[in-house]
Design an enzyme around this catalytic site. Structure first.
Site, mmCIF file in Angstrom:
data_model
loop_
_atom_site.group_PDB
_atom_site.id
_atom_site.type_symbol
_atom_site.label_atom_id
_atom_site.label_comp_id
_atom_site.label_asym_id
_atom_site.label_seq_id
_atom_site.Cartn_x
_atom_site.Cartn_y
_atom_site.Cartn_z
ATOM 1 N N HIS A 1 37.027 14.666 41.799
ATOM 2 C CA HIS A 1 37.253 14.122 40.462
ATOM 3 C C HIS A 1 37.834 12.710 40.491
ATOM 4 C CE1 HIS A 1 36.307 17.771 38.137
ATOM 5 N NE2 HIS A 1 36.776 18.412 39.190
ATOM 6 N N ASP B 1 41.061 20.423 42.720
ATOM 7 C CA ASP B 1 39.988 21.404 42.601
ATOM 8 C C ASP B 1 38.608 20.774 42.802
ATOM 9 O OD1 ASP B 1 40.187 19.909 40.242
ATOM 10 O OD2 ASP B 1 39.282 21.488 39.042
ATOM 11 N N GLU B 2 37.616 21.629 42.996
ATOM 12 C CA GLU B 2 36.197 21.273 42.983
ATOM 13 C C GLU B 2 35.862 20.085 43.897
ATOM 14 O OE1 GLU B 2 35.640 20.719 38.808
ATOM 15 O OE2 GLU B 2 35.608 22.862 38.381
ATOM 16 N N VAL B 3 36.148 20.226 45.170
ATOM 17 C CA VAL B 3 35.878 19.172 46.142
ATOM 18 C C VAL B 3 34.536 19.444 46.819
ATOM 19 C CG1 VAL B 3 36.691 18.004 48.213
ATOM 20 C CG2 VAL B 3 38.334 18.837 46.520
#
Length: 364
Positions: free
Chosen positions: A228, A296-298
């Site tokens: 992100h 998160d969400e790597v």
């Protein structure tokens, strides 16, 4: 809540006012006067003339920086209060000013304007309310990276939070779609805002933190990483092949030309120059004890196709990309904690790293 078995109404007198010597509560009463008396000032000659405050501990442990001793809400603030209302009196007793604020909100919700008699009325008195929060953290998340909101809209959000006694604004202020926050050490960063008008100066942040504190609301900023970050932080911190490898940037549609899942390259020195500058300045303008660092969400595919990242990992004895992920999380934590902050991460960080996380980490 205790209500008389034979309740009666009472009115607010024409000279109704708050009785307190604390400037913080005097200002709050001035705000609530405007909220309660939408149909003009009270005109009754009988009933309640004053709302009296009794605050057992009026010493402020935390104060807003550079603001003449104004109290700053923190996680250990006491919000309990006792509100008693009789025919001719109303009293709020609290441990700290934060409880007094919550009691004032409750009192304002008891006041009705009776159009038949053109008076402000409280029904079902005498009554007593003993109230305290079940949860010390009662938050609302606002994302102003994907959907910019002007300061005036954020102030309206804070006002609405007060009605339901929420006490934390989790401000997801930047993401890979835009970077609207002013960072003085890197003045080009906020060029990645949606437009030159959709930005937040550090003075804007200071004003909003004060506005929130006046209402007993903490402001916790989030600076998500290593995912992100995308091009909003600048392409100089991304893996060298980020725009060439389909596995790196295809998983969600680009917004405004910004791929939404490209993580930074934790092996680049330039990455840490920016992260250090952002967290250092953010720690100064956001005085809350906590700072959210996302995590998160790597998308590890962006790292797997990078020759320079592979070389760095070999030099440092890393055999998995989870170790590189942990490297970013730990180094970002170190920067934030060195500036007096406790770190919050998303649940997925705990799922991936479990006991490898610093023990002081809060999982959201």
């Amino acid at each position: 809540m205790k209500v008389s078995p034979t309740p009666q109404p009472t009115t607010l007198q024409s000279q109704f006012s708050c009785e307190t010597t604390l400037p913080f509560l005097q200002a709050a009463c001035a705000r609530y006067t405007n909220i309660m008396f939408k149909h003009g000032q009270p005109t009754s000659l009988e009933g309640i003339q004053r709302l009296r405050f009794v605050v057992r501990n009026s010493t402020y442990v935390h104060t807003v920086p550079n603001n003449s001793g104004m109290p700053l809400p923190q996680e250990d603030m006491r919000e309990d209060y006792n509100l008693t209302v009789t025919k001719n009196s109303a009293t709020i007793t609290s441990t700290e000013v934060w409880g007094a604020l919550r009691g004032l909100e409750t009192f304002s919700q008891l006041v009705y304007f009776d159009f038949d008699i053109a008076q402000y009325v409280i029904y079902q008195i005498p009554l007593e309310i003993q109230d305290w929060p079940r949860f010390p953290f009662r938050g609302v998340l606002m994302d102003t990276s994907r959907h910019y909101q002007p300061v005036s809209s954020l102030q309206q959000l804070l006002d609405s939070m007060v009605y339901a006694k929420f006490n934390v604004l989790h401000w997801h202020i930047v993401d890979d779609q835009s970077f609207p926050l002013q960072i003085k050490a890197i003045p080009t960063l906020w060029e990645h805002a949606w437009s030159v008008q959709e930005r937040y100066s550090q003075n804007d942040v200071t004003r909003l933190v004060r506005y929130a504190a006046e209402r007993g609301i903490r402001v916790i900023p989030e600076f998500d990483g290593p995912g992100h970050m995308g091009t909003a932080w600048g392409t100089d911190i991304l893996p060298e092949n980020w725009n060439k490898i389909r596995d790196c940037n295809h998983r969600c549609p680009p917004v405004g030309g910004d791929p939404c899942d490209v993580p930074c390259d934790p092996t680049k020195n330039r990455t840490w120059v920016k992260v250090n500058a952002v967290l250092t300045e953010a720690a100064k303008i956001f005085p809350d004890t906590y700072m959210h660092l996302g995590g998160d969400e790597v998308e590890e595919a962006c790292w797997k196709h990078s020759p320079s990242i592979k070389q760095w990992m070999q030099q440092h004895g890393y055999t998995t990309y989870t170790q590189l992920y942990e490297y970013y999380i730990r180094r970002a934590h170190k920067i934030a904690t060195a500036r007096g902050k406790r770190c919050i991460n998303w649940e997925s960080v705990w799922v991936d790293l479990t006991t490898q996380l610093p023990k002081s980490t809060i999982t959201d």
